[in-house]
Design an enzyme around this catalytic site. Structure first.
Site, PDB file in Angstrom:
ATOM      1  N   CYS A   2      14.682  -2.794  52.912  1.00 32.87           N
ATOM      2  CA  CYS A   2      13.383  -2.213  53.423  1.00 32.87           C
ATOM      3  C   CYS A   2      13.489  -2.054  54.910  1.00 32.87           C
ATOM      4  O   CYS A   2      14.068  -2.949  55.464  1.00 32.87           O
ATOM      5  CB  CYS A   2      12.171  -3.091  52.930  1.00 32.87           C
ATOM      6  SG  CYS A   2      11.996  -2.900  51.238  1.00 32.87           S
ATOM      7  N   ARG A  29      16.630   2.613  55.590  1.00 33.06           N
ATOM      8  CA  ARG A  29      16.777   1.224  54.769  1.00 33.06           C
ATOM      9  C   ARG A  29      15.946   1.574  53.550  1.00 33.06           C
ATOM     10  O   ARG A  29      16.018   0.443  52.868  1.00 33.06           O
ATOM     11  CB  ARG A  29      16.203   0.314  56.043  1.00 33.06           C
ATOM     12  CG  ARG A  29      16.863   0.037  57.279  1.00 33.06           C
ATOM     13  CD  ARG A  29      16.454  -1.040  57.834  1.00 33.06           C
ATOM     14  NE  ARG A  29      16.439  -2.343  57.178  1.00 33.06           N
ATOM     15  CZ  ARG A  29      17.553  -2.991  57.460  1.00 33.06           C
ATOM     16  NH1 ARG A  29      18.447  -2.737  58.156  1.00 33.06           N
ATOM     17  NH2 ARG A  29      17.639  -4.215  56.771  1.00 33.06           N
ATOM     18  N   TRP A  77      12.200   0.467  49.745  1.00 39.71           N
ATOM     19  CA  TRP A  77      13.170   0.532  48.767  1.00 39.71           C
ATOM     20  C   TRP A  77      12.882  -0.274  47.572  1.00 39.71           C
ATOM     21  O   TRP A  77      13.102  -1.602  47.663  1.00 39.71           O
ATOM     22  CB  TRP A  77      14.875   0.286  49.337  1.00 39.71           C
ATOM     23  CG  TRP A  77      15.739   0.568  48.243  1.00 39.71           C
ATOM     24  CD1 TRP A  77      16.221   1.866  48.177  1.00 39.71           C
ATOM     25  CD2 TRP A  77      16.501   0.012  47.386  1.00 39.71           C
ATOM     26  NE1 TRP A  77      17.204   2.167  47.241  1.00 39.71           N
ATOM     27  CE2 TRP A  77      17.487   0.756  46.841  1.00 39.71           C
ATOM     28  CE3 TRP A  77      16.314  -1.275  46.908  1.00 39.71           C
ATOM     29  CZ2 TRP A  77      18.366   0.458  45.612  1.00 39.71           C
ATOM     30  CZ3 TRP A  77      17.169  -1.587  45.827  1.00 39.71           C
ATOM     31  CH2 TRP A  77      18.206  -0.848  45.305  1.00 39.71           C
ATOM     32  N   ASN A 103      10.664  -7.766  53.457  1.00 35.68           N
ATOM     33  CA  ASN A 103      11.969  -7.439  53.149  1.00 35.68           C
ATOM     34  C   ASN A 103      12.608  -8.340  52.324  1.00 35.68           C
ATOM     35  O   ASN A 103      13.041  -9.253  53.060  1.00 35.68           O
ATOM     36  CB  ASN A 103      12.793  -6.715  54.224  1.00 35.68           C
ATOM     37  CG  ASN A 103      14.267  -6.230  54.082  1.00 35.68           C
ATOM     38  OD1 ASN A 103      14.452  -5.979  52.685  1.00 35.68           O
ATOM     39  ND2 ASN A 103      15.197  -6.248  55.086  1.00 35.68           N
ATOM     40  N   GLY A 104      13.189  -8.071  51.253  1.00 36.40           N
ATOM     41  CA  GLY A 104      13.645  -9.185  50.484  1.00 36.40           C
ATOM     42  C   GLY A 104      12.929  -9.134  48.910  1.00 36.40           C
ATOM     43  O   GLY A 104      12.569  -8.221  48.565  1.00 36.40           O
ATOM     44  N   GLU A 475      37.629   6.182  49.069  1.00 35.21           N
ATOM     45  CA  GLU A 475      36.942   6.507  49.961  1.00 35.21           C
ATOM     46  C   GLU A 475      36.339   7.784  49.974  1.00 35.21           C
ATOM     47  O   GLU A 475      35.161   8.327  49.808  1.00 35.21           O
ATOM     48  CB  GLU A 475      37.446   6.036  51.187  1.00 35.21           C
ATOM     49  CG  GLU A 475      36.466   6.438  52.358  1.00 35.21           C
ATOM     50  CD  GLU A 475      35.017   5.624  52.302  1.00 35.21           C
ATOM     51  OE1 GLU A 475      34.647   4.821  51.367  1.00 35.21           O
ATOM     52  OE2 GLU A 475      34.278   5.872  53.262  1.00 35.21           O
ATOM     53  N   LYS A 479      32.824   9.498  49.295  1.00 41.27           N
ATOM     54  CA  LYS A 479      31.575  10.367  50.107  1.00 41.27           C
ATOM     55  C   LYS A 479      31.440  11.546  49.303  1.00 41.27           C
ATOM     56  O   LYS A 479      29.981  12.025  49.702  1.00 41.27           O
ATOM     57  CB  LYS A 479      32.799  10.731  51.354  1.00 41.27           C
ATOM     58  CG  LYS A 479      33.175   9.625  52.144  1.00 41.27           C
ATOM     59  CD  LYS A 479      32.256   8.825  52.871  1.00 41.27           C
ATOM     60  CE  LYS A 479      31.851   7.589  52.221  1.00 41.27           C
ATOM     61  NZ  LYS A 479      31.145   6.446  52.886  1.00 41.27           N
ATOM     62  N   GLU A 482      28.231  10.133  47.256  1.00 44.67           N
ATOM     63  CA  GLU A 482      27.091   9.870  47.819  1.00 44.67           C
ATOM     64  C   GLU A 482      26.488  11.028  48.464  1.00 44.67           C
ATOM     65  O   GLU A 482      25.166  11.221  48.210  1.00 44.67           O
ATOM     66  CB  GLU A 482      27.415   8.734  48.964  1.00 44.67           C
ATOM     67  CG  GLU A 482      27.936   7.449  48.476  1.00 44.67           C
ATOM     68  CD  GLU A 482      28.241   6.679  49.575  1.00 44.67           C
ATOM     69  OE1 GLU A 482      27.449   5.433  49.676  1.00 44.67           O
ATOM     70  OE2 GLU A 482      28.843   7.057  50.312  1.00 44.67           O
ATOM     71  N   HIS A 498      48.474   7.432  32.230  1.00 42.52           N
ATOM     72  CA  HIS A 498      48.536   6.425  31.261  1.00 42.52           C
ATOM     73  C   HIS A 498      47.100   6.631  30.750  1.00 42.52           C
ATOM     74  O   HIS A 498      46.598   5.726  30.291  1.00 42.52           O
ATOM     75  CB  HIS A 498      48.318   5.064  31.910  1.00 42.52           C
ATOM     76  CG  HIS A 498      49.758   4.986  32.716  1.00 42.52           C
ATOM     77  ND1 HIS A 498      50.936   4.509  31.949  1.00 42.52           N
ATOM     78  CD2 HIS A 498      50.284   4.868  34.010  1.00 42.52           C
ATOM     79  CE1 HIS A 498      52.040   4.313  32.686  1.00 42.52           C
ATOM     80  NE2 HIS A 498      51.593   4.561  33.991  1.00 42.52           N
ATOM     81  N   LYS A 592      20.723   1.750  52.940  1.00 43.34           N
ATOM     82  CA  LYS A 592      21.976   1.656  53.726  1.00 43.34           C
ATOM     83  C   LYS A 592      22.462   0.209  53.900  1.00 43.34           C
ATOM     84  O   LYS A 592      23.652   0.120  53.689  1.00 43.34           O
ATOM     85  CB  LYS A 592      21.188   1.893  55.249  1.00 43.34           C
ATOM     86  CG  LYS A 592      22.377   1.618  56.456  1.00 43.34           C
ATOM     87  CD  LYS A 592      23.289   2.768  56.258  1.00 43.34           C
ATOM     88  CE  LYS A 592      24.345   2.459  57.583  1.00 43.34           C
ATOM     89  NZ  LYS A 592      25.640   3.357  57.349  1.00 43.34           N
TER      90      LYS A 592
END
Ligand code: M6R
Length: 597
Positions: A2, A29, A77, A103-104, A475, A479, A482, A498, A592
């Site tokens: 947050c 955040r 969040w 936050n937490g 990566e 990208k 996301e 395979h 983030k």
């Protein structure tokens, strides 16, 4: 998870506007909801706290809160309780005189809530946060507010940071244990700030103190007092050691770009090169330790874990064996740690809970901790024995780009130092940076926009890479996922036959990431196998090939080709995201820095 922001002595006299603007800088955040609490007027006794809270992004929001010079605000969040106005922060006590942002996660909130209900406290939200306001209210019946805040905080189980606005004393009290909190001072205008990250108040000051775990601040209109919270009722005053950051206000602005993500992708022309001129002493120290027999384990989460995997290949290329783990899977293997272990933790934020937990375990067992980190003043930095600060500047977009390549460049330089080729490594990175300046131009952008238009309505995309291009494929795919919510699945090229090959049908887009190296023939064989099953082959490589239906040609940079191959993924993700209506700076459901387990 947050975003927290607070101001005392706001010089504009419109603290809610200042907080709103600051929160917009912290929206990365958390963007489920936002809220502000202000004490209206200047030192007017008797008025009550005014609160405004809304579900949704803060982007274009305005506020009608009254004027005042002391306020707190929050972007959420959601963890406990759905995304509703009631669950948005700030939360009030029963009297409406104490407002709390947080936050937490308060792991023991249900037990505390039950006790408070027995004492007739009334709850409005489903959050863990609201208990904090009521517990402070309860305790402040018999002890001072500061005592009540610190005693309450010490009772919370979990990683938390809280900021409390008290109407009566016109004071903000804040403390942290496990979640980030930074205090800033603008001495010229006598303004004080609190934030979960510096960009919130960088416009006003770069003079900051990052709170350590167990520290609290009491911010009145007169002064900021720093204290160490030891136990209930006992807190010891501490001298604040201010530091001046080399970050500029513009670093946290879009600078003419439509999104932070695009700005940060483009900034890599400079940020990668910056790694040449920093960390030399630390890199040599680490390479000496490896020379003395320290065994390296890389850890990280998400993008940082792909950086870790690429690091493992760089190390192997200079003859050094290393291990890598996603930090969240590290614990079963931590039993192998000893005094000759070196755990290299990679993190943009330095606050990722899974990474911190793994680091703490390794540290306890005697491992040397190296942090490769971008954010300043982070918990990871404090836990580390050696810090490689990668200097990419504030990364605002949730999707990591410039921090990742700065970390990767730093690990590359470390690998070169190990093989006594540090100067050569620096030249190679310089050459990479020069190539970026020439290559990242309008022509590349046009090519990628055309490709994005072609792929816009696809449901699945597959990617393959071998050796260093395997982490590059991981990566690249992240990208795309996301930034555009497109399903992109990466594989090691060797894995293809395979099982994975069953997924390829006529027209399935398949990216083939390659470098001009001695395994080029093998990856092209894999491309041919995909092509034979009808796959549409998109080569991302410094060469052309008849196996490619389409080709994004990247500069030929040896091992460093993976940087440019990945940048193609960053840009493609961005343009796909824009085209598909995603918000490239704030992808849905993501925060983030993931500061919860
Ligand atoms: O702050 P950290 O680097 O520790 O964050 C780790 C991951 O959460 C992060 O890389 C995440 O995967 C990003 N969304 C990548 O773009």
């Amino acid at each position: 998870m947050c975003g927290i922001f607070a101001v005392v002595n706001d010089m504009s006299g419109d603290a809610s506007q200042t907080v709103l603007t600051g929160l917009k800088k912290l929206e990365y955040r958390g963007y489920d909801s936002w809220g502000i609490a202000i004490k209206p007027g200047k030192s007017t006794p008797g008025v009550s706290l005014q609160i405004e809270k809304h579900v949704g992004k803060i982007g274009a929001a305005t506020t009608n809160l009254p004027k005042g010079d002391i306020a707190i605000g929050h972007t959420r969040w959601a963890t406990h309780g759905g995304v509703t106005d009631d669950n948005a922060h700030p939360h009030l006590d029963c009297s409406g005189k104490i407002a709390v942002i947080h936050n937490g996660i308060v792991e023991n909130y249900l037990d505390i809530k039950e006790e408070l209900i027995q004492k007739n406290h009334k709850f409005i939200s489903e959050t863990d946060t609201e208990i904090i306001a009521h517990l402070i209210e309860e305790k402040s019946k018999t002890i001072s507010l500061a005592d009540a805040v610190f005693e309450t905080f010490n009772q919370l189980v979990g990683s938390n940071a809280i900021v409390v606005l008290d109407l009566t004393t016109e004071t903000i009290i804040a403390c942290r244990d496990g979640s980030p909190l930074v205090v800033g001072i603008d001495e010229k205008n006598n303004q004080f700030f609190l934030g979960s990250d510096v960009p919130a108040f960088l416009k006003f000051t770069n003079k900051v103190h990052f709170l350590e775990d167990g520290e609290g601040v009491i911010v009145s209109k007169k002064e900021i007092k720093l204290v160490m919270m030891r136990s209930s009722h006992i807190y010891l005053p501490k001298k604040i050691r201010w530091q001046i950051l080399d970050w500029k206000h513009e670093d946290a602005e879009k600078d003419g770009y439509p999104h932070f993500l695009l700005k940060e992708i483009m900034e890599q022309k400079n940020t990668i090169a910056k790694t040449i001129s920093i960390n030399e002493k630390e890199i040599k120290e680490i390479s000496n330790l490896i020379g003395k027999g320290y065994k390296t384990t890389f850890i990280g989460c998400g993008t940082a874990s792909y950086c870790a995997l690429a690091g493992k290949y760089f190390f192997a290329n200079v003859g050094v064996e290393s291990q890598i783990y996603g930090a969240y899977e590290y614990l079963p293997f931590s039993k192998f740690v000893n005094e000759k272990s070196m755990v290299v933790a990679i993190s943009q934020s330095g606050e990722t809970a899974d990474t911190l937990i793994a680091v703490k375990v390794a540290k306890k067992k005697g491992a040397k901790i190296v942090a490769i980190v971008n954010s300043r003043g982070s918990t990871l930095e404090r836990l580390a024995d050696i810090v490689l600060s990668v200097g990419a500047g504030p990364e605002i977009a949730v999707v990591s780009t410039k921090a990742f390549t700065a970390q990767l460049s730093t690990i590359y330089l470390l690998s070169k130092a190990i093989s006594n080729e540090y100067e050569k490594g620096k030249n190679e990175i310089k050459n990479l940076s020069d190539s970026l300046t020439n290559w990242m131009n309008g022509k590349l952008t046009d090519q990628i926009i055309t490709l994005a238009k072609e792929l816009m309505n696809e449901e699945h995309i597959y990617l393959i890479g071998k050796h260093l291009n395997y982490p590059a494929a991981l990566e690249f795919a992240l990208k795309l996922k996301e930034s555009s919510y497109l399903h992109a699945e990466p594989f090691a090229a060797g894995e293809l036959k395979h099982g994975v090959i069953t997924l390829i049908q006529k027209g399935t887009p398949c990216f083939v990431l390659a470098s001009n190296d001695d395994i080029k023939g093998e990856i092209l064989s894999s491309a041919a196998e995909l092509s034979a099953r009808g796959g549409k082959i998109i080569g991302v490589a410094p060469f052309e090939s008849q196996e490619f239906d389409l080709n994004i040609k990247t500069p030929d940079l040896g091992e460093l080709t993976i940087f440019v191959n990945i940048i193609v993924g960053q840009l493609l993700g961005y343009y796909l995201g824009v085209g598909r209506g995603a918000d490239p700076d704030k992808p849905r459901n993501l925060a983030k820095s993931v500061t919860v387990k």
